[in-house]
Write a protein that holds these residues in place. Structure first.
Motif, PDB file in Angstrom:
ATOM      1  N   SER A  43       1.024  -1.584  -0.319  1.00 42.70           N
ATOM      2  CA  SER A  43       0.191   0.078  -0.074  1.00 42.70           C
ATOM      3  C   SER A  43       1.249   1.386  -0.288  1.00 42.70           C
ATOM      4  O   SER A  43       0.078   2.099  -0.743  1.00 42.70           O
ATOM      5  CB  SER A  43      -0.664   0.067   0.851  1.00 42.70           C
ATOM      6  OG  SER A  43      -1.567  -0.913   1.409  1.00 42.70           O
ATOM      7  N   LEU A  44       2.036   1.278   1.121  1.00 46.57           N
ATOM      8  CA  LEU A  44       3.217   2.332   0.929  1.00 46.57           C
ATOM      9  C   LEU A  44       3.564   2.261  -0.626  1.00 46.57           C
ATOM     10  O   LEU A  44       3.692   3.797  -0.852  1.00 46.57           O
ATOM     11  CB  LEU A  44       3.976   2.484   1.940  1.00 46.57           C
ATOM     12  CG  LEU A  44       4.277   3.619   1.932  1.00 46.57           C
ATOM     13  CD1 LEU A  44       4.145   4.693   2.490  1.00 46.57           C
ATOM     14  CD2 LEU A  44       5.334   2.556   3.126  1.00 46.57           C
ATOM     15  N   ILE A  49       4.113   5.507  -5.492  1.00 47.55           N
ATOM     16  CA  ILE A  49       4.107   5.909  -7.115  1.00 47.55           C
ATOM     17  C   ILE A  49       2.992   6.637  -7.800  1.00 47.55           C
ATOM     18  O   ILE A  49       2.790   7.441  -8.383  1.00 47.55           O
ATOM     19  CB  ILE A  49       3.614   4.078  -7.975  1.00 47.55           C
ATOM     20  CG1 ILE A  49       4.797   3.601  -7.013  1.00 47.55           C
ATOM     21  CG2 ILE A  49       3.353   4.356  -9.344  1.00 47.55           C
ATOM     22  CD1 ILE A  49       4.995   2.433  -7.495  1.00 47.55           C
ATOM     23  N   THR A  50       1.434   6.430  -6.678  1.00 43.92           N
ATOM     24  CA  THR A  50       0.337   7.212  -7.086  1.00 43.92           C
ATOM     25  C   THR A  50       0.470   8.822  -6.789  1.00 43.92           C
ATOM     26  O   THR A  50       0.439   9.959  -7.547  1.00 43.92           O
ATOM     27  CB  THR A  50      -1.197   6.987  -6.042  1.00 43.92           C
ATOM     28  OG1 THR A  50      -1.186   5.938  -6.647  1.00 43.92           O
ATOM     29  CG2 THR A  50      -1.790   7.813  -6.336  1.00 43.92           C
ATOM     30  N   VAL A  51       1.254   9.059  -5.978  1.00 47.22           N
ATOM     31  CA  VAL A  51       1.688  11.074  -5.574  1.00 47.22           C
ATOM     32  C   VAL A  51       2.545  11.314  -6.583  1.00 47.22           C
ATOM     33  O   VAL A  51       2.564  12.407  -7.083  1.00 47.22           O
ATOM     34  CB  VAL A  51       2.463  11.148  -3.961  1.00 47.22           C
ATOM     35  CG1 VAL A  51       2.238  12.504  -4.219  1.00 47.22           C
ATOM     36  CG2 VAL A  51       0.534  10.803  -3.134  1.00 47.22           C
ATOM     37  N   ILE A 177      -0.569  11.161   0.152  1.00 43.49           N
ATOM     38  CA  ILE A 177       0.185   9.637   1.078  1.00 43.49           C
ATOM     39  C   ILE A 177      -0.652   8.882   1.899  1.00 43.49           C
ATOM     40  O   ILE A 177      -1.289   8.010   1.507  1.00 43.49           O
ATOM     41  CB  ILE A 177       1.714  10.310   1.215  1.00 43.49           C
ATOM     42  CG1 ILE A 177       2.556  10.636   0.037  1.00 43.49           C
ATOM     43  CG2 ILE A 177       1.661   8.619   1.502  1.00 43.49           C
ATOM     44  CD1 ILE A 177       3.985  11.026   0.214  1.00 43.49           C
ATOM     45  N   LEU A 178      -1.356  10.493   2.788  1.00 41.65           N
ATOM     46  CA  LEU A 178      -1.641   9.721   4.201  1.00 41.65           C
ATOM     47  C   LEU A 178      -3.283   8.510   3.002  1.00 41.65           C
ATOM     48  O   LEU A 178      -3.425   7.801   3.645  1.00 41.65           O
ATOM     49  CB  LEU A 178      -2.631  10.659   4.692  1.00 41.65           C
ATOM     50  CG  LEU A 178      -3.262  10.506   6.086  1.00 41.65           C
ATOM     51  CD1 LEU A 178      -2.300   9.245   6.743  1.00 41.65           C
ATOM     52  CD2 LEU A 178      -3.574  11.278   6.574  1.00 41.65           C
ATOM     53  N   VAL A 179      -3.856  10.179   2.750  1.00 41.13           N
ATOM     54  CA  VAL A 179      -5.433   9.317   1.627  1.00 41.13           C
ATOM     55  C   VAL A 179      -4.951   7.721   0.959  1.00 41.13           C
ATOM     56  O   VAL A 179      -5.577   7.027   1.143  1.00 41.13           O
ATOM     57  CB  VAL A 179      -5.808  10.694   1.143  1.00 41.13           C
ATOM     58  CG1 VAL A 179      -7.272   9.204   0.380  1.00 41.13           C
ATOM     59  CG2 VAL A 179      -6.182  11.036   1.883  1.00 41.13           C
ATOM     60  N   CYS A 180      -4.381   8.096   0.264  1.00 42.76           N
ATOM     61  CA  CYS A 180      -3.598   6.509  -0.441  1.00 42.76           C
ATOM     62  C   CYS A 180      -3.268   6.196   0.222  1.00 42.76           C
ATOM     63  O   CYS A 180      -3.483   4.538   0.040  1.00 42.76           O
ATOM     64  CB  CYS A 180      -2.534   7.428  -1.219  1.00 42.76           C
ATOM     65  SG  CYS A 180      -3.175   7.997  -3.023  1.00 42.76           S
ATOM     66  N   TYR A 184      -5.650   2.605  -0.662  1.00 43.46           N
ATOM     67  CA  TYR A 184      -5.049   1.257  -0.982  1.00 43.46           C
ATOM     68  C   TYR A 184      -5.134   0.232  -0.168  1.00 43.46           C
ATOM     69  O   TYR A 184      -5.163  -0.881  -0.031  1.00 43.46           O
ATOM     70  CB  TYR A 184      -3.114   1.076  -1.158  1.00 43.46           C
ATOM     71  CG  TYR A 184      -3.503   2.315  -2.708  1.00 43.46           C
ATOM     72  CD1 TYR A 184      -4.357   1.584  -3.544  1.00 43.46           C
ATOM     73  CD2 TYR A 184      -2.782   3.449  -2.677  1.00 43.46           C
ATOM     74  CE1 TYR A 184      -4.407   2.931  -4.891  1.00 43.46           C
ATOM     75  CE2 TYR A 184      -2.797   4.041  -4.099  1.00 43.46           C
ATOM     76  CZ  TYR A 184      -3.895   3.651  -5.280  1.00 43.46           C
ATOM     77  OH  TYR A 184      -3.733   4.389  -5.737  1.00 43.46           O
ATOM     78  N   PHE A 185      -4.968   0.524   1.608  1.00 46.53           N
ATOM     79  CA  PHE A 185      -4.229  -0.760   2.469  1.00 46.53           C
ATOM     80  C   PHE A 185      -5.629  -1.150   3.293  1.00 46.53           C
ATOM     81  O   PHE A 185      -6.305  -2.896   3.184  1.00 46.53           O
ATOM     82  CB  PHE A 185      -3.992  -0.191   3.825  1.00 46.53           C
ATOM     83  CG  PHE A 185      -3.502  -0.737   4.737  1.00 46.53           C
ATOM     84  CD1 PHE A 185      -2.561  -1.678   5.207  1.00 46.53           C
ATOM     85  CD2 PHE A 185      -4.538  -1.836   6.017  1.00 46.53           C
ATOM     86  CE1 PHE A 185      -2.248  -2.427   6.102  1.00 46.53           C
ATOM     87  CE2 PHE A 185      -4.618  -1.952   6.318  1.00 46.53           C
ATOM     88  CZ  PHE A 185      -3.352  -2.621   7.126  1.00 46.53           C
ATOM     89  N   SER A 186      -6.876  -0.624   3.028  1.00 49.39           N
ATOM     90  CA  SER A 186      -8.028  -1.079   3.677  1.00 49.39           C
ATOM     91  C   SER A 186      -8.648  -2.167   2.081  1.00 49.39           C
ATOM     92  O   SER A 186      -9.391  -3.127   2.778  1.00 49.39           O
ATOM     93  CB  SER A 186      -9.462   0.308   3.523  1.00 49.39           C
ATOM     94  OG  SER A 186      -9.132   1.204   2.346  1.00 49.39           O
ATOM     95  N   ILE A 187      -8.443  -1.153   0.640  1.00 52.34           N
ATOM     96  CA  ILE A 187      -8.772  -2.152  -0.479  1.00 52.34           C
ATOM     97  C   ILE A 187      -8.480  -3.842  -0.189  1.00 52.34           C
ATOM     98  O   ILE A 187      -8.685  -5.250  -0.276  1.00 52.34           O
ATOM     99  CB  ILE A 187      -8.707  -1.868  -1.332  1.00 52.34           C
ATOM    100  CG1 ILE A 187      -9.647  -0.548  -1.814  1.00 52.34           C
ATOM    101  CG2 ILE A 187      -8.758  -2.565  -2.655  1.00 52.34           C
ATOM    102  CD1 ILE A 187      -9.300   0.491  -2.783  1.00 52.34           C
TER     103      ILE A 187
END
Length: 228
Positions: A43-44, A49-51, A177-180, A184-187
């Protein structure tokens, strides 16, 4: 032998008194999954990568230079507006999908708890494995709480796009980063629960089958290890 059974019965009596979220979280120590699990690492990594692409594509900047200089210029206002418009269209879709995912989680937990009958639970208690079972079941509760946190962060992010607060590069990166990470982690955590559902279903039948045949019972502790 009767003394052993009586002591094992006391194991489940603890959960009669301590069955609140924070009690179970403290007892199962599931919060360690947020920084000691493969889900957290993946997730991290995806969050960074997303950010990275978010800054590179949406702000039309060289992302590496942006991280070095860490500031926005006047010419970036147009791209910032494009970023806000994209977030306004993207976030409601994600929020709606989360409500659906939360409904799936509740339904899965209801089916699982209904599948594990009183006889199966009695055998689990007699084997002294109730702590492992509660740890497995609490995964659903923990995953639901993560979705609640993710929904809160997403809603706050969506509302922030309508405010007149100036965009700060540092706050934007940290918040993204926090939101992503939470999203991602919850999914990923919820997807991992699908395997848990299958193994719990097989466990219920195995306990029933071994009760009929008198064979040695399956060790429930291995299910929690497999989920990891």
């Amino acid at each position: 032998m009767k003394v052993v059974k009586r002591n094992r019965k006391k194991d489940i009596e603890v959960y009669y008194r301590e069955n609140r979220y924070w009690d179970l979280l403290k007892r199962t120590k599931k919060y360690k999954d947020l920084y000691q699990s493969k889900e957290a690492f993946v997730s991290l990594l995806i969050s960074f990568i997303t950010v990275f692409f978010l800054l590179h594509v949406l702000l039309n900047k060289n992302t590496i230079d942006f991280f070095i200089w860490f500031h926005l210029t006047a010419e970036d206002k147009v791209y910032i507006e494009n970023t806000i418009n994209l977030l306004r269209s993207l976030l409601p879709t994600i929020i709606g999908g989360y409500f659906s995912l939360l409904g799936f989680l509740v339904g899965a937990l209801a089916i699982i708890t209904g599948t594990l009958g009183n006889k199966v639970m009695s055998n689990i208690v007699d084997d002294g494995k109730i702590k492992h079972m509660m740890s497995i079941i609490f995964n659903f509760y923990f995953s639901g709480s993560l979705m609640g946190v993710a929904l809160t962060l997403l809603i706050l992010s969506y509302l922030s796009t309508f405010t007149a607060i100036p965009l700060n590069a540092g706050v934007f990166i940290v918040w993204s980063i926090l939101v992503c990470f939470v999203v991602y982690f919850s999914i990923i955590y919820s997807i991992m629960l699908l395997g848990t559902c299958i193994r719990l279903f097989l466990l219920g039948y195995k306990y029933f089958d071994e009760e009929q045949t008198g064979k040695r019972r399956y060790k429930i502790s291995s299910i929690d290890k497999k989920r990891k």
